[in-house]
Design a protein around this motif. Structure first.
Motif, PDB file in Angstrom:
ATOM      1  N   ALA A 292       0.810  -1.219   0.000  1.00 41.78           N
ATOM      2  CA  ALA A 292       0.000   0.000   0.000  1.00 41.78           C
ATOM      3  C   ALA A 292       0.844   1.270   0.000  1.00 41.78           C
ATOM      4  N   LEU A 293       2.139   1.145   0.292  1.00 43.22           N
ATOM      5  CA  LEU A 293       3.023   2.305   0.286  1.00 43.22           C
ATOM      6  C   LEU A 293       3.646   2.546  -1.090  1.00 43.22           C
ATOM      7  N   SER A 294       3.308   1.725  -2.064  1.00 43.73           N
ATOM      8  CA  SER A 294       3.930   1.839  -3.385  1.00 43.73           C
ATOM      9  C   SER A 294       3.544   3.118  -4.118  1.00 43.73           C
ATOM     10  N   ARG A 295       2.461   3.733  -3.715  1.00 45.28           N
ATOM     11  CA  ARG A 295       2.060   4.990  -4.361  1.00 45.28           C
ATOM     12  C   ARG A 295       3.176   6.023  -4.296  1.00 45.28           C
ATOM     13  N   THR A 296       3.929   6.018  -3.209  1.00 39.62           N
ATOM     14  CA  THR A 296       5.054   6.950  -3.070  1.00 39.62           C
ATOM     15  C   THR A 296       6.078   6.744  -4.171  1.00 39.62           C
ATOM     16  N   LEU A 297       6.322   5.491  -4.541  1.00 44.56           N
ATOM     17  CA  LEU A 297       7.311   5.206  -5.586  1.00 44.56           C
ATOM     18  C   LEU A 297       6.883   5.815  -6.916  1.00 44.56           C
ATOM     19  N   TYR A 298       5.591   5.744  -7.223  1.00 47.88           N
ATOM     20  CA  TYR A 298       5.114   6.318  -8.487  1.00 47.88           C
ATOM     21  C   TYR A 298       5.249   7.835  -8.486  1.00 47.88           C
TER      22      TYR A 298
END
Length: 371
Positions: A292-298
């Motif tokens: 769920a923290l992958s949004r930061t990577l985008y």
């Protein structure tokens, strides 16, 4: 399961997964399942379980409902239900829900353990094309015996192209690091490097560099493993910036070079995609491992990466769960970033849908010249 923002996503279309692997077709006990979850070989005897991670939470949240369980069902209940349904049914349900239309499959890992491209495509209800792993081809040539290593490797790569392969992959990151030379090693340098080389596991900078240059000469889009991987690599040597000399020297060929996974160097990869015409990147297995923290990577990747240079991939291996959550988290992560930009007035909804379509599939179709 959460739905990505409605204002941006409807027009994205089917996904092109430009880097992935086959599935395990047999039932898995808990140890077998956890061994496939991430780049660890299994849970640490000094730790807890691999389900105690962002990846574990993502599997429990997003996959449980497709196995007729409540979201975030306990790991024990999830694995028991998985065994009850059987691998074939689990694979069918999860792959169908992932919404992946085209799969570009790295066939250089897990032979005899995972299924091949055609069977994977059948389960997913899509089409599959092969990505040839360069070091594997080189090792096959050496094991077969050869008096013309270079000629035999080129012949095998051309044969793969003729059979429908759409790209090649280098695992130099695992073998020698990414500091490939700008100039292609000479025949003399190649012969010297091959003297005494192991046909089981080639570890040679001149050989890896020669293979990478050769693939581009043949017009094969070339993938590089970058950044995060298992303990067999030295992460310090896997920063894509180490490829700068190689990229500068090969730009004039106009053949795509694609940086896989990128974490924790995704900002560096985004910079390279901006300044070199032929460089593309993805966030691959970084997406499902950060959950769920992958949004930061985008958000961080799009700081510099041109919209036309970012591709979707799962790098899923063995588990259909990794395909499903890779696709869901990609849509939610990128969609969330785009939706925020639309809400702030920094792009229109049409702009957001356009960028989504590029990353979801159009960029891969262009980079690999897919039909």
């Amino acid at each position: 399961m959460t739905s990505p923002p409605a204002s941006v996503l409807p027009d994205w279309g089917p996904l092109v997964d430009h880097h992935c692997h086959g599935l395990v077709l047999t039932d898995l006990d808990r140890a077998g399942f956890e061994a496939l979850m991430n780049e660890a070989v299994g849970p640490s005897p000094l730790g807890t379980t691999l389900f105690d991670s962002m990846l574990g939470l993502a599997i429990r949240r997003h996959c449980s409902p497709l196995l007729d369980l409540e979201p975030l069902a306990p790991a024990e209940a999830y694995l028991a239900r998985r065994l009850e349904l059987g691998a074939a049914e689990v694979n069918r349900r999860l792959m169908s829900a992932a919404g992946i239309d085209t799969l570009l499959v790295d066939t250089g890992l897990g032979e005899g353990v995972i299924c091949g491209p055609d069977e994977l495509a059948g389960i997913a209800g899509g089409t599959a094309r092969e990505i040839v792993r360069l070091e594997q081809v080189a090792e096959q040539v050496l094991r077969a015996g050869t008096s013309d290593f270079a000629g035999d490797v080129v012949a095998r790569l051309r044969s793969a192209q003729g059979a429908g392969a759409v790209g090649a992959k280098s695992i130099a990151a695992y073998r020698v690091g990414l500091g490939l030379p700008a100039a292609k090693p000479s025949a003399v340098e190649l012969d010297r490097a091959l003297a005494g080389a192991s046909p089981l596991r080639l570890v040679s900078m001149p050989v890896s560099a020669w293979l990478a240059h050769t693939a581009l000469e043949l017009g094969l889009p070339l993938q590089f493993h970058v950044g995060y991987g298992d303990s067999d690599l030295d992460l310090l040597d896997c920063d894509p910036l180490r490829l700068t000399a190689f990229l500068r020297a090969t730009q004039e060929r106009g053949v795509p070079v694609l940086l896989l996974h990128s974490y924790p160097y995704h900002r560096n990869a985004g910079y390279l995609a901006q300044v070199f015409d032929h460089v593309f990147l993805d966030l691959g297995l970084s997406t499902h491992n950060t959950g769920a923290l992958s949004r930061t990577l985008y958000a961080e990747t799009l700081e510099l990466a041109p919209f036309g240079k970012l591709l979707f991939s799962t790098d899923a291996y063995g588990l259909a769960e990794l395909y499903l959550i890779g696709a869901l988290l990609f849509r939610a992560g990128l969609g969330g970033v785009l939706d925020d930009l639309v809400a702030a007035g920094d792009m229109t909804a049409a702009d957001g849908a356009y960028v989504g379509r590029l990353v979801a599939g159009d960029n891969a179709r262009r980079a690999y010249a897919l039909d």
